[in-house]
Design an enzyme around this catalytic site. Structure first.
Site, PDB file in Angstrom:
ATOM      1  N   ASN A   1      12.737  -3.169  13.155  1.00 26.00           N
ATOM      2  CA  ASN A   1      12.297  -3.962  14.317  1.00 26.00           C
ATOM      3  C   ASN A   1      11.406  -5.074  13.785  1.00 26.00           C
ATOM      4  OD1 ASN A   1      10.605  -1.404  13.842  1.00 26.00           O
ATOM      5  ND2 ASN A   1       9.154  -2.723  14.926  1.00 26.00           N
TER       6      ASN A   1
ATOM      7  N   HIS B   1       4.932  13.168   7.179  1.00 22.54           N
ATOM      8  CA  HIS B   1       4.023  12.040   7.387  1.00 22.54           C
ATOM      9  C   HIS B   1       2.612  12.533   7.644  1.00 22.54           C
ATOM     10  CE1 HIS B   1       8.077  10.819   8.652  1.00 22.54           C
ATOM     11  NE2 HIS B   1       7.747   9.586   8.292  1.00 22.54           N
TER      12      HIS B   1
ATOM     13  N   HIS C   1      10.452   4.740  18.801  1.00 25.56           N
ATOM     14  CA  HIS C   1      11.079   5.548  17.745  1.00 25.56           C
ATOM     15  C   HIS C   1      12.609   5.523  17.895  1.00 25.56           C
ATOM     16  CE1 HIS C   1      11.180   8.372  14.489  1.00 25.56           C
ATOM     17  NE2 HIS C   1      11.727   9.330  15.223  1.00 25.56           N
TER      18      HIS C   1
ATOM     19  N   ALA D   1      11.585   3.264   7.075  1.00 27.65           N
ATOM     20  CA  ALA D   1      11.828   2.340   8.185  1.00 27.65           C
ATOM     21  C   ALA D   1      10.524   1.611   8.417  1.00 27.65           C
ATOM     22  CB  ALA D   1      12.220   3.122   9.431  1.00 27.65           C
TER      23      ALA D   1
ATOM     24  N   MET E   1       4.691   3.897   8.303  1.00 18.45           N
ATOM     25  CA  MET E   1       3.786   5.047   8.360  1.00 18.45           C
ATOM     26  C   MET E   1       4.019   6.040   7.221  1.00 18.45           C
ATOM     27  SD  MET E   1       4.158   5.714  12.447  1.00 18.45           S
ATOM     28  CE  MET E   1       4.133   4.355  13.632  1.00 18.45           C
ATOM     29  N   SER E   2       4.526   5.544   6.105  1.00 17.32           N
ATOM     30  CA  SER E   2       4.863   6.498   5.023  1.00 17.32           C
ATOM     31  C   SER E   2       4.802   5.795   3.670  1.00 17.32           C
ATOM     32  CB  SER E   2       6.275   7.042   5.250  1.00 17.32           C
ATOM     33  OG  SER E   2       7.222   6.004   5.082  1.00 17.32           O
TER      34      SER E   2
ATOM     35  N   TYR F   1       0.740  11.504   9.967  1.00 20.79           N
ATOM     36  CA  TYR F   1       0.477  11.654  11.407  1.00 20.79           C
ATOM     37  C   TYR F   1       0.917  13.000  11.962  1.00 20.79           C
ATOM     38  CZ  TYR F   1       5.383  10.188  12.027  1.00 20.79           C
ATOM     39  OH  TYR F   1       6.747  10.090  11.955  1.00 20.79           O
ATOM     40  N   GLU F   2       1.709  13.748  11.174  1.00 24.99           N
ATOM     41  CA  GLU F   2       2.099  15.076  11.647  1.00 24.99           C
ATOM     42  C   GLU F   2       0.967  16.084  11.480  1.00 24.99           C
ATOM     43  OE1 GLU F   2       6.306  16.173  10.402  1.00 24.99           O
ATOM     44  OE2 GLU F   2       5.974  14.310   9.313  1.00 24.99           O
TER      45      GLU F   2
ATOM     46  N   HIS G   1      14.436  13.349  11.084  1.00 22.56           N
ATOM     47  CA  HIS G   1      14.168  13.808   9.714  1.00 22.56           C
ATOM     48  C   HIS G   1      14.667  15.241   9.594  1.00 22.56           C
ATOM     49  CE1 HIS G   1      11.583  10.577   8.031  1.00 22.56           C
ATOM     50  NE2 HIS G   1      11.446  10.303   9.314  1.00 22.56           N
TER      51      HIS G   1
ATOM     52  N   SER H   1      12.920   7.298   8.058  1.00 24.99           N
ATOM     53  CA  SER H   1      13.392   7.534   9.424  1.00 24.99           C
ATOM     54  C   SER H   1      14.708   6.811   9.696  1.00 24.99           C
ATOM     55  CB  SER H   1      12.370   7.018  10.443  1.00 24.99           C
ATOM     56  OG  SER H   1      11.166   7.705  10.303  1.00 24.99           O
TER      57      SER H   1
HETATM   58  N1  HPA Z   1       5.304  -0.052  12.819  1.00 23.71           N
HETATM   59  C1  HPA Z   1       5.030   1.037  12.092  1.00 23.71           C
HETATM   60  N2  HPA Z   1       5.952   1.826  11.614  1.00 23.71           N
HETATM   61  C2  HPA Z   1       7.232   1.521  11.853  1.00 23.71           C
HETATM   62  C3  HPA Z   1       7.585   0.385  12.602  1.00 23.71           C
HETATM   63  C4  HPA Z   1       6.553  -0.444  13.122  1.00 23.71           C
HETATM   64  O1  HPA Z   1       6.807  -1.459  13.799  1.00 23.71           O
HETATM   65  N3  HPA Z   1       8.942   0.353  12.643  1.00 23.71           N
HETATM   66  C5  HPA Z   1       9.374   1.423  11.945  1.00 23.71           C
HETATM   67  N4  HPA Z   1       8.343   2.130  11.455  1.00 23.71           N
END
Ligand code: HPA
Length: 278
Positions: free
Chosen positions: A241, A86, A253, A116, A217-218, A88-89, A64, A33
């Site tokens: 982050n 992903h 996001h 990310a 998440m990937s 989650y999709e 994406h 991401s």
């Molecule tokens: N958590 C989960 N997935 C992420 C995060 C997070 O803080 N930052 C970027 N992808």
């Protein structure tokens, strides 16, 4: 169950990709991401939108692009997946492995996989890069494993070894490039959750307690499939982050995408350095 991917599905996708390119790539990259702009560095690209490829799990996520970019980077023939899919999709976890199976069918032996992620290690700050030394995959621990189902013997064994999932030589090379380029790269364990919601404070404390340095998440499902098929994997997290030790986490996001843009120049330096030395 119909969710398992078959050799026929994989070969239909691989044949389609092959029909669009003249040179078979030797190295694959998956961009996470906000990190998709790295694909802009690819020279003379052939671009294949992934929604044209049979059986491809198409990405629906903002940030994406959903395409394969195939061309040269640092003199190497590369295939870049700009826009991964992903769990989650709603894609069945087995289908998340299809892009990697296609890479394997093309004969690609090295995968550089990026994402990310949120930094849990208190020494990390937003904008850092983290080399992934190992992964904590919370999806298979809950039964969501891309290797479940009939084993595809053409790729690897029923019970594959995962004792060194991220390649030691590639890690050493990435460290060397980081030193040369002054990138101050971090290292740590990547924890994979399903998403789409960002972790709760208790989730964060738990993941930190069991050893996670960054959470995303990937990546983990694709890496499992890559290793099953004998690829060597270099994993790089862009820390978009940070998550406070008390679990304080108000990630968004938009924040992830914005930070990703700042990480791309560093990531591009690292990846180019690695490619040049392979
Ligand atoms: N958590 C989960 N997935 C992420 C995060 C997070 O803080 N930052 C970027 N992808």
């Amino acid at each position: 169950m119909t969710d398992f991917i078959t050799m026929q599905q994989i070969d239909a996708a691989a044949t389609f990709v092959k029909s669009r390119i003249n040179v078979i790539p030797e190295i694959a990259l998956i961009l996470g991401s906000g990190l998709g702009d790295l694909a802009d560095a690819v020279e003379n690209p052939v671009i294949i939108p992934t929604d044209q490829i049979p059986n491809w799990p198409v990405s629906t996520v903002l940030g994406h692009k959903g395409r394969l970019v195939i061309g040269k980077l640092q003199g190497k023939n590369v295939l870049v997946l700009q826009g991964r899919s992903h769990f989650y999709e709603g894609h069945p976890v087995n289908k998340l492995g299809l892009p990697v199976r296609v890479m394997q069918r093309l004969g690609i032996k090295i995968l550089i996989i990026t994402n990310a992620s949120g930094g849990l290690n208190v020494n990390f700050k937003a904008g850092d890069l983290m080399l992934i030394t190992d992964q904590l995959n919370l999806l298979p621990m809950a039964g969501q494993n891309p290797l479940v189902g009939p084993n595809l013997d053409e790729f690897g064994p029923r019970f594959p070894d995962m004792s060194q999932i991220y390649d030691l030589e590639l890690l050493a090379l990435a460290r060397k490039i980081s030193d040369q380029e002054g990138l101050g790269i971090r290292e740590g364990i990547y924890a994979c959750i399903s998403g789409p919601y960002f972790e709760t404070p208790a989730d964060c404390r738990y993941i930190r307690m069991i050893g996670g340095d960054a959470v995303g998440m990937s990546t983990a499902p694709e890496t499992i499939v890559a290793r099953h098929g004998g690829m060597r994997v270099l994993g790089i997290s862009g820390i978009t982050n940070t998550i406070a030790p008390n679990g304080d986490n108000a990630a968004s996001h938009e924040e992830v995408l914005e930070a990703g843009l700042k990480i791309v120049p560093k990531l591009t330096k690292l990846v180019k350095g690695v490619l040049a030395n392979l």
